[in-house]
Structures are given as C-alpha cells and as structure tokens.
Scaffold this motif. Structure first.
Motif, PDB file in Angstrom:
ATOM      1  N   ASN A   2      34.039  -5.100  33.536  1.00 38.93           N
ATOM      2  CA  ASN A   2      33.588  -6.148  34.222  1.00 38.93           C
ATOM      3  C   ASN A   2      33.303  -5.766  35.626  1.00 38.93           C
ATOM      4  N   PRO A   3      32.160  -5.753  36.108  1.00 37.75           N
ATOM      5  CA  PRO A   3      31.885  -5.411  37.478  1.00 37.75           C
ATOM      6  C   PRO A   3      32.518  -6.326  38.413  1.00 37.75           C
ATOM      7  N   ASN A   4      33.084  -7.382  38.118  1.00 39.27           N
ATOM      8  CA  ASN A   4      33.481  -8.250  39.002  1.00 39.27           C
ATOM      9  C   ASN A   4      35.060  -8.595  39.207  1.00 39.27           C
ATOM     10  N   TRP A   5      35.585  -7.689  38.507  1.00 37.71           N
ATOM     11  CA  TRP A   5      37.190  -7.538  38.066  1.00 37.71           C
ATOM     12  C   TRP A   5      37.771  -7.260  39.883  1.00 37.71           C
ATOM     13  N   LYS A   6      38.869  -7.935  40.094  1.00 38.49           N
ATOM     14  CA  LYS A   6      39.277  -7.595  41.393  1.00 38.49           C
ATOM     15  C   LYS A   6      40.310  -6.244  41.206  1.00 38.49           C
ATOM     16  N   LEU A   7      39.854  -5.227  41.942  1.00 43.65           N
ATOM     17  CA  LEU A   7      40.547  -4.067  41.845  1.00 43.65           C
ATOM     18  C   LEU A   7      41.650  -3.914  42.826  1.00 43.65           C
ATOM     19  N   ASP A   8      41.819  -4.674  43.636  1.00 40.49           N
ATOM     20  CA  ASP A   8      43.144  -4.574  44.494  1.00 40.49           C
ATOM     21  C   ASP A   8      43.566  -5.850  44.923  1.00 40.49           C
ATOM     22  N   SER A   9      44.740  -5.837  45.555  1.00 37.94           N
ATOM     23  CA  SER A   9      45.399  -7.109  46.052  1.00 37.94           C
ATOM     24  C   SER A   9      44.633  -7.901  46.994  1.00 37.94           C
ATOM     25  N   GLU A  10      43.412  -7.343  47.648  1.00 35.97           N
ATOM     26  CA  GLU A  10      42.756  -8.185  48.662  1.00 35.97           C
ATOM     27  C   GLU A  10      41.637  -8.980  47.865  1.00 35.97           C
ATOM     28  N   GLY A  11      41.548  -8.812  46.738  1.00 32.01           N
ATOM     29  CA  GLY A  11      40.311  -9.353  45.910  1.00 32.01           C
ATOM     30  C   GLY A  11      38.936  -8.534  45.744  1.00 32.01           C
ATOM     31  N   ASN A  12      38.971  -7.471  46.201  1.00 32.27           N
ATOM     32  CA  ASN A  12      37.801  -6.554  46.270  1.00 32.27           C
ATOM     33  C   ASN A  12      37.460  -6.110  44.901  1.00 32.27           C
ATOM     34  N   ALA A  13      36.170  -6.236  44.635  1.00 32.82           N
ATOM     35  CA  ALA A  13      35.676  -5.848  43.479  1.00 32.82           C
ATOM     36  C   ALA A  13      34.754  -4.319  43.525  1.00 32.82           C
ATOM     37  N   ALA A  14      34.174  -3.946  42.532  1.00 38.05           N
ATOM     38  CA  ALA A  14      33.415  -2.628  42.784  1.00 38.05           C
ATOM     39  C   ALA A  14      32.208  -2.453  43.849  1.00 38.05           C
ATOM     40  N   LEU A  15      31.448  -3.652  43.943  1.00 36.78           N
ATOM     41  CA  LEU A  15      30.633  -3.827  45.113  1.00 36.78           C
ATOM     42  C   LEU A  15      31.350  -4.033  46.497  1.00 36.78           C
ATOM     43  N   HIS A  16      32.327  -4.521  46.507  1.00 34.12           N
ATOM     44  CA  HIS A  16      33.016  -4.395  47.618  1.00 34.12           C
ATOM     45  C   HIS A  16      33.398  -3.043  48.255  1.00 34.12           C
ATOM     46  N   ASN A  17      34.200  -2.330  47.390  1.00 38.24           N
ATOM     47  CA  ASN A  17      34.667  -1.049  47.497  1.00 38.24           C
ATOM     48  C   ASN A  17      33.549  -0.009  47.806  1.00 38.24           C
ATOM     49  N   LEU A  18      32.386  -0.222  47.210  1.00 39.81           N
ATOM     50  CA  LEU A  18      31.337   0.645  47.357  1.00 39.81           C
ATOM     51  C   LEU A  18      31.080   0.537  48.872  1.00 39.81           C
ATOM     52  N   MET A  19      31.054  -0.532  49.626  1.00 38.04           N
ATOM     53  CA  MET A  19      30.429  -0.697  51.016  1.00 38.04           C
ATOM     54  C   MET A  19      31.558   0.044  51.942  1.00 38.04           C
ATOM     55  N   MET A  20      32.639   0.297  51.364  1.00 36.27           N
ATOM     56  CA  MET A  20      33.650   1.381  52.164  1.00 36.27           C
ATOM     57  C   MET A  20      33.265   2.909  52.310  1.00 36.27           C
ATOM     58  N   VAL A  21      32.424   3.437  51.203  1.00 37.97           N
ATOM     59  CA  VAL A  21      31.891   4.664  51.120  1.00 37.97           C
ATOM     60  C   VAL A  21      31.479   4.871  52.763  1.00 37.97           C
ATOM     61  N   CYS A  22      30.841   3.955  53.537  1.00 41.24           N
ATOM     62  CA  CYS A  22      29.977   4.339  54.790  1.00 41.24           C
ATOM     63  C   CYS A  22      31.026   4.510  55.777  1.00 41.24           C
TER      64      CYS A  22
END
Length: 93
Positions: A2-22
């Motif tokens: 599920n690409p909308n799973w919350k991956l951390d305690s801040e509630g970030n999903a995969a798309l949120h985390n992708l933005m951190m690559v920048c």
C-alpha cells in the motif's frame, strides 16, 4: 503493498519520503524524482495525504529546504492534484 502506508511516526508515506531525496542529495536526478513520483501515484499514492504536521507531499516538495518551488516534481504534483479535482468536480463530488 500500500503506497499510502505510514512509514514513520510522523505519518509520512512513500511519496512524502521521496521528497526528502532533494534535501539529502542536492545533486539528485530531478527527472528521476518525477518518474518515481509518477510510479507511486499510478500505484495509488495519495498526493494530498497529510502527515501529522499536516504537510502533504506537495508542501514538502515546494519547500526550498527540500526540492523547492521550481523543481519539476512540484509541477507534476500540482498537475495531478488539479486533474483529480477537475474529475471530482465533473462527477459532481
């Protein structure tokens, strides 16, 4: 998966985390980030999902600390969100 799973305690999903690559790699492949965002959205990732700070992937991406307002992923996310809103409006929702 599920690409909308919350991956951390801040509630970030995969798309949120992708933005951190920048932020983590200033020499990143800008078009590569867009391609991964496209893949996640096609897989069902919600570009309007907010984390516990009420930040969406677009808000994170547009922030200068991360990708910045001129990054192509910002334009892509804006297009996706606008297209979804137009579809909803046409459907009367």
């Amino acid at each position: 998966w599920n690409p909308n799973w919350k991956l951390d305690s801040e509630g970030n999903a995969a798309l949120h985390n992708l933005m951190m690559v920048c932020e983590r790699n200033r020499a990143h492949d800008r078009q590569g980030v867009v391609r991964v965002a496209e893949l996640l959205v096609r897989a069902g990732a919600d570009p309007t999902a907010a984390n516990k700070w009420r930040d969406t992937p677009l808000i994170i991406a547009a922030t200068p600390r991360y990708c910045g307002p001129d990054h192509p992923v910002v334009a892509y996310l804006k297009r996706v969100i606008a297209a979804r809103a137009a579809r909803r409006a046409a459907a009367g929702r």
